[in-house]
Design an enzyme around this catalytic site. Structure first.
Site, PDB file in Angstrom:
ATOM      1  N   LYS A 114      38.059  40.898   7.404  1.00 45.80           N
ATOM      2  CA  LYS A 114      39.302  41.547   7.842  1.00 45.80           C
ATOM      3  C   LYS A 114      39.453  42.956   7.257  1.00 45.80           C
ATOM      4  O   LYS A 114      40.141  43.794   7.828  1.00 45.80           O
ATOM      5  CB  LYS A 114      40.521  40.711   7.452  1.00 45.80           C
TER       6      LYS A 114
HETATM    7  C1  LIG Z   1      39.320  36.177  10.754  1.00 50.64           C
HETATM    8  C2  LIG Z   1      38.084  35.537  10.336  1.00 50.64           C
HETATM    9  C3  LIG Z   1      37.151  35.062  11.265  1.00 50.64           C
HETATM   10  C4  LIG Z   1      37.411  35.043  12.755  1.00 50.64           C
HETATM   11  O1  LIG Z   1      37.529  36.262  13.381  1.00 50.64           O
HETATM   12  P1  LIG Z   1      38.320  36.358  14.778  1.00 50.64           P
HETATM   13  O2  LIG Z   1      38.301  37.769  15.101  1.00 50.64           O
HETATM   14  O3  LIG Z   1      39.687  35.816  14.522  1.00 50.64           O
HETATM   15  O4  LIG Z   1      37.581  35.487  15.748  1.00 50.64           O
HETATM   16  C5  LIG Z   1      35.976  34.516  10.797  1.00 50.64           C
HETATM   17  N1  LIG Z   1      35.739  34.429   9.475  1.00 50.64           N
HETATM   18  C6  LIG Z   1      36.604  34.858   8.549  1.00 50.64           C
HETATM   19  C7  LIG Z   1      36.265  34.707   7.117  1.00 50.64           C
HETATM   20  C8  LIG Z   1      37.802  35.447   8.940  1.00 50.64           C
HETATM   21  O5  LIG Z   1      38.659  35.876   8.005  1.00 50.64           O
END
Ligand SMILES: *Cc1c(COP(=O)(O)O)cnc(C)c1O
Length: 484
Positions: A114
């Site tokens: 993120k």
């Molecule tokens: C948010 C997140 C995802 C998924 O990503 P999306 O864009 O919501 O599909 C996968 N792994 C981690 C560790 C995340 O924080």
């Protein structure tokens, strides 16, 4: 470049407006009016650029220069990636023993994927808001990683306050502490009790707040969750960067395995491919919640009850970014999307017809990875690959690639996206490795948060809406209107 809504109900808007608003005013998601495509020669020329230089090349056509001039864009990108602990931002490693490529997306300030887009998005918002002398109140719901990323990116920004909301007891203590030990005067994490549907309950409250136009304006509400176009845009960059590291020559078809929750990361992969990057397959790897797997496997988008799994960041019931992707599958027909969105809001289910199902299968693979397989994968990679430790989400990507091996060509390269640092999930490491805690199970950033003094605020789900409104009113610095 201008932006339209998946629901087709707005006049084209600029990048600035799309980023500051989050959702389009008609309730749809912003999309660019065209997708710029790079030629093979252009891709060739990009292959050796640094991450920041590459980001500038990819983002530039999407952001009009009168909104962010070259010089400022460069500064914003430099600032956004300055807190990363790897110079490569998303370094790629090869696990020789298994013949797999791992791209690590967890070297940002809160150790998850993120961070990749959140820094730039919030810096952009702050840039635009400071120029206009305006303020925004950012509210977001988190499955554990968005909250810490937003909190770190927003801390100290004068133009905004940020309320990361999380379902109490449903994120790890490490993730919670990354927010509650930050102590920034403009960041207000709230743990919410009574969220039987996890983060989707919080999204429901946010959606109600945003639906009330008068209040949304009065409180200057906006969102930085993955529906924000700025997030998807910046996430296209790691596909380019990863591809260039892995490819023997430009044009070699390479696949990516992606642990999927709200479909934001995969949506970015879809855009990267549409921009001309030779991605063969995008592998949608889900956990037992499996909403997206059913879409690809059965042509069915259904809302089910949430299951808590070990890969908690992808415990998601409604994959919001899926509408963006669907828009292109429906030949950019907003009428279709409006129908689908409204049908889904009413019945919690959509069945796609055979022609759409055929299109869904083009360039996508999908699979579900159980908790058991997640643990086995962490253990297997650790034992066989020189003590390399995956977090549960990276493990979902790696296990997903193994599940789909049959569907891939012999010798086809696949890059598995490792989306979080294992130190965020210590009890899962312990479980997988029967109590062993290797060096990679620790991270100085997480240790620091563990030691810090925690400021905890909590609230009942039923009282959240009123409590938030009151809190936001109290924090407004630039009331735009006389409220009397
Ligand atoms: C948010 C997140 C995802 C998924 O990503 P999306 O864009 O919501 O599909 C996968 N792994 C981690 C560790 C995340 O924080």
């Amino acid at each position: 470049m201008e932006y339209v809504s998946t629901r087709g109900g707005i006049e084209p808007a600029g990048f600035e407006e799309a980023v500051l608003r989050g959702f389009a005013p008609d309730g749809g998601l912003y999309l660019p009016t065209r997708i710029p495509e790079f030629t093979k020669a252009e891709l060739q020329a990009m292959a050796d650029l640094s991450y920041q230089e590459l980001a500038e090349k990819i983002l530039r056509p999407y952001i009009p220069k009168d909104q962010i001039p070259d010089h400022d864009l460069r500064l914003l990108l430099a600032e956004s990636f300055a807190g990363f602990t790897s110079k490569e931002i998303t370094p790629q490693i090869r696990l020789e023993e298994e013949g797999i490529l791992i791209q690590e997306l967890f070297h940002g300030p809160s150790q998850s994927f993120k961070d990749i887009a959140m820094g730039f998005l919030i810096n952009c918002m702050d840039y635009f808001l400071s120029r206009k002398k305006e303020q925004l109140s950012l509210i977001l719901a988190t499955t554990g990683d968005t909250g810490p990323a937003a909190a770190h990116a927003a801390a100290g920004k004068k133009s905004l306050h940020c309320w990361p909301l999380y379902p109490l007891g449903m994120i790890t203590e490490e993730q919670e502490r990354q927010m509650t030990t930050l102590h920034a005067a403009n960041v207000h994490p709230v743990g919410v009790r009574g969220c039987t549907n996890g983060v989707d309950d919080l999204d429901g409250v946010i959606a109600r707040l945003f639906a009330d136009k008068k209040r949304k304006k009065e409180l200057c509400l906006s969102s930085v969750n993955s529906i924000n176009w700025g997030r998807v845009l910046v996430q296209t960059v790691h596909y380019f960067y990863g591809y260039f590291r892995a490819a023997a020559h430009i044009g070699e078809p390479i696949s990516f395995s992606v642990p999927a929750g709200a479909f934001g990361n995969l949506c970015a992969g879809f855009f990267a491919r549409a921009m001309g990057l030779p991605i063969k397959n995008l592998l949608c790897a889900t956990n037992d919640n499996g909403v997206l797997h059913r879409v690809f496997a059965d042509g069915l988008l259904v809302k089910k009850d949430l299951k808590q799994t070990l890969s908690s960041a992808i415990d998601i019931v409604v994959p919001y970014n899926f509408w963006r992707f669907l828009y292109y599958l429906c030949d950019r027909d907003p009428e279709q999307i409006r129908k689908f969105m409204d049908e889904f809001a009413k019945t919690d289910a959509i069945r796609f017809d055979s022609s759409l199902r055929k299109k869904l299968g083009q360039g996508f693979l999908s699979t579900t990875v159980s908790d058991q397989q997640t643990l086995e994968t962490i253990q297997k990679i650790y034992r066989q690959c020189d003590g390399y430790l995956l977090d549960p989400h990276g493990a979902v990507a790696v296990a997903g690639a193994a599940n789909c091996a049959k569907a891939m060509a012999c010798g086809e390269k696949i890059i598995c996206l490792a989306t979080a640092h294992p130190a965020k999930f210590p009890y899962i490491t312990e479980k997988a490795l029967a109590g062993e805690t290797p060096a990679m199970a620790h991270h100085p950033g997480i240790e620091g948060a563990k030691a810090g003094f925690q400021y905890l605020a909590s609230c009942e789900l039923s009282q959240l809406e009123d409590a938030l409104v009151e809190d936001i009113r109290g924090k407004m610095q630039y009331p735009k209107k006389d409220l009397s």
